[in-house]
Scaffold this motif. Structure first.
Motif, mmCIF file in Angstrom:
data_model
loop_
_atom_site.group_PDB
_atom_site.id
_atom_site.type_symbol
_atom_site.label_atom_id
_atom_site.label_comp_id
_atom_site.label_asym_id
_atom_site.label_seq_id
_atom_site.Cartn_x
_atom_site.Cartn_y
_atom_site.Cartn_z
ATOM 1 N N UNK A 1 14.339 -61.009 -101.083
ATOM 2 C CA UNK A 1 14.441 -61.493 -99.702
ATOM 3 C C UNK A 1 15.790 -61.095 -99.110
ATOM 4 N N UNK A 2 16.860 -61.249 -99.881
ATOM 5 C CA UNK A 2 18.185 -60.842 -99.402
ATOM 6 C C UNK A 2 18.196 -59.352 -99.066
ATOM 7 N N UNK A 3 17.567 -58.540 -99.900
ATOM 8 C CA UNK A 3 17.518 -57.102 -99.646
ATOM 9 C C UNK A 3 16.779 -56.804 -98.344
ATOM 10 N N UNK A 4 15.674 -57.482 -98.131
ATOM 11 C CA UNK A 4 14.918 -57.265 -96.895
ATOM 12 C C UNK A 4 15.704 -57.727 -95.671
ATOM 13 N N UNK A 5 16.557 -58.747 -95.848
ATOM 14 C CA UNK A 5 17.383 -59.245 -94.741
ATOM 15 C C UNK A 5 18.676 -58.455 -94.570
ATOM 16 N N UNK A 6 19.062 -57.684 -95.585
ATOM 17 C CA UNK A 6 20.222 -56.820 -95.475
ATOM 18 C C UNK A 6 21.465 -57.244 -96.231
ATOM 19 N N UNK A 7 21.517 -58.491 -96.728
ATOM 20 C CA UNK A 7 22.682 -58.928 -97.495
ATOM 21 C C UNK A 7 22.397 -60.265 -98.166
ATOM 22 N N UNK A 8 23.163 -60.543 -99.202
ATOM 23 C CA UNK A 8 23.072 -61.846 -99.849
ATOM 24 C C UNK A 8 23.484 -62.948 -98.886
ATOM 25 N N UNK A 9 24.501 -62.684 -98.083
ATOM 26 C CA UNK A 9 25.007 -63.687 -97.151
ATOM 27 C C UNK A 9 23.963 -64.112 -96.117
ATOM 28 N N UNK A 10 22.999 -63.248 -95.838
ATOM 29 C CA UNK A 10 21.950 -63.584 -94.871
ATOM 30 C C UNK A 10 21.124 -64.788 -95.328
ATOM 31 N N UNK A 11 21.043 -64.998 -96.637
ATOM 32 C CA UNK A 11 20.279 -66.134 -97.154
ATOM 33 C C UNK A 11 20.917 -67.470 -96.807
ATOM 34 N N UNK B 1 24.757 -62.591 -109.079
ATOM 35 C CA UNK B 1 24.653 -62.327 -110.510
ATOM 36 C C UNK B 1 23.531 -61.352 -110.826
ATOM 37 N N UNK B 2 22.586 -61.226 -109.917
ATOM 38 C CA UNK B 2 21.449 -60.322 -110.075
ATOM 39 C C UNK B 2 21.708 -58.954 -109.457
ATOM 40 N N UNK B 3 22.262 -58.926 -108.244
ATOM 41 C CA UNK B 3 22.412 -57.669 -107.497
ATOM 42 C C UNK B 3 23.821 -57.099 -107.532
ATOM 43 N N UNK B 4 24.760 -57.843 -108.089
ATOM 44 C CA UNK B 4 26.154 -57.399 -108.123
ATOM 45 C C UNK B 4 26.976 -58.146 -107.081
ATOM 46 N N UNK B 5 28.240 -58.358 -107.395
ATOM 47 C CA UNK B 5 29.091 -59.198 -106.552
ATOM 48 C C UNK B 5 29.381 -58.596 -105.188
ATOM 49 N N UNK B 6 29.205 -57.292 -105.055
ATOM 50 C CA UNK B 6 29.368 -56.635 -103.751
ATOM 51 C C UNK B 6 28.030 -56.123 -103.238
ATOM 52 N N UNK B 7 26.931 -56.761 -103.677
ATOM 53 C CA UNK B 7 25.570 -56.336 -103.319
ATOM 54 C C UNK B 7 25.316 -54.888 -103.729
ATOM 55 N N UNK B 8 25.973 -54.456 -104.822
ATOM 56 C CA UNK B 8 25.890 -53.074 -105.285
ATOM 57 C C UNK B 8 24.459 -52.588 -105.502
ATOM 58 N N UNK B 9 23.603 -53.445 -106.050
ATOM 59 C CA UNK B 9 22.239 -53.048 -106.386
ATOM 60 C C UNK B 9 21.199 -53.706 -105.487
ATOM 61 N N UNK B 10 21.629 -54.234 -104.371
ATOM 62 C CA UNK B 10 20.717 -54.948 -103.473
ATOM 63 C C UNK B 10 19.563 -54.053 -103.026
ATOM 64 N N UNK B 11 19.846 -52.793 -102.725
ATOM 65 C CA UNK B 11 18.811 -51.880 -102.236
ATOM 66 C C UNK B 11 17.674 -51.712 -103.251
ATOM 67 N N UNK B 12 17.948 -51.930 -104.530
ATOM 68 C CA UNK B 12 16.909 -51.794 -105.551
ATOM 69 C C UNK B 12 15.820 -52.853 -105.414
ATOM 70 N N UNK B 13 16.097 -53.933 -104.708
ATOM 71 C CA UNK B 13 15.155 -55.045 -104.567
ATOM 72 C C UNK B 13 14.428 -55.029 -103.224
ATOM 73 N N UNK B 14 14.768 -54.102 -102.353
ATOM 74 C CA UNK B 14 14.185 -54.038 -101.013
ATOM 75 C C UNK B 14 12.689 -53.723 -101.099
ATOM 76 N N UNK B 15 11.895 -54.497 -100.354
ATOM 77 C CA UNK B 15 10.461 -54.254 -100.277
ATOM 78 C C UNK B 15 9.691 -54.538 -101.555
#
Length: 86
Positions: free
Chosen positions: A40-50, A69-83
């Motif tokens: 959900x954070x990936x679809x919204x664009x950032x962890x902070x969006x949650x 803890x899942x995507x990395x402290x700087x959202x490094x791997x957030x794009x891997x969870x998109x969609x």
């Protein structure tokens, strides 16, 4: 207890039912929850969006820690969870 409005057609009841089902069925419920929140954070664009509604709350901090803890402290791997979810 916080006043939790449910103005989007019963999303709280649906979320509660989904979480209860996942607790019963998922071997690693915490990992499942982290995955769902990360997607959900990936679809919204950032962890902070949650947690944008109450970013300084203790609840927001716990959500932030779980997702980061899942995507990395700087959202490094957030794009891997998109969609990843329908």
């Amino acid at each position: 207890m916080n006043d939790v409005p449910d103005t989007a057609g019963g999303y709280t009841a649906r979320a509660r039912a989904a979480i209860a089902a996942a607790v019963r069925e998922q071997h690693d419920f915490g990992g499942w929850l982290a995955y769902v929140l990360a997607s959900v954070a990936a679809d919204l664009g950032s962890t902070e969006a949650l947690t944008a509604g109450r970013p300084g709350s203790w609840e927001a901090d716990v959500v932030r820690q779980l997702v980061k803890g899942t995507v990395g402290w700087d959202d490094d791997n957030l794009q891997d969870y998109r969609g990843q979810l329908p």
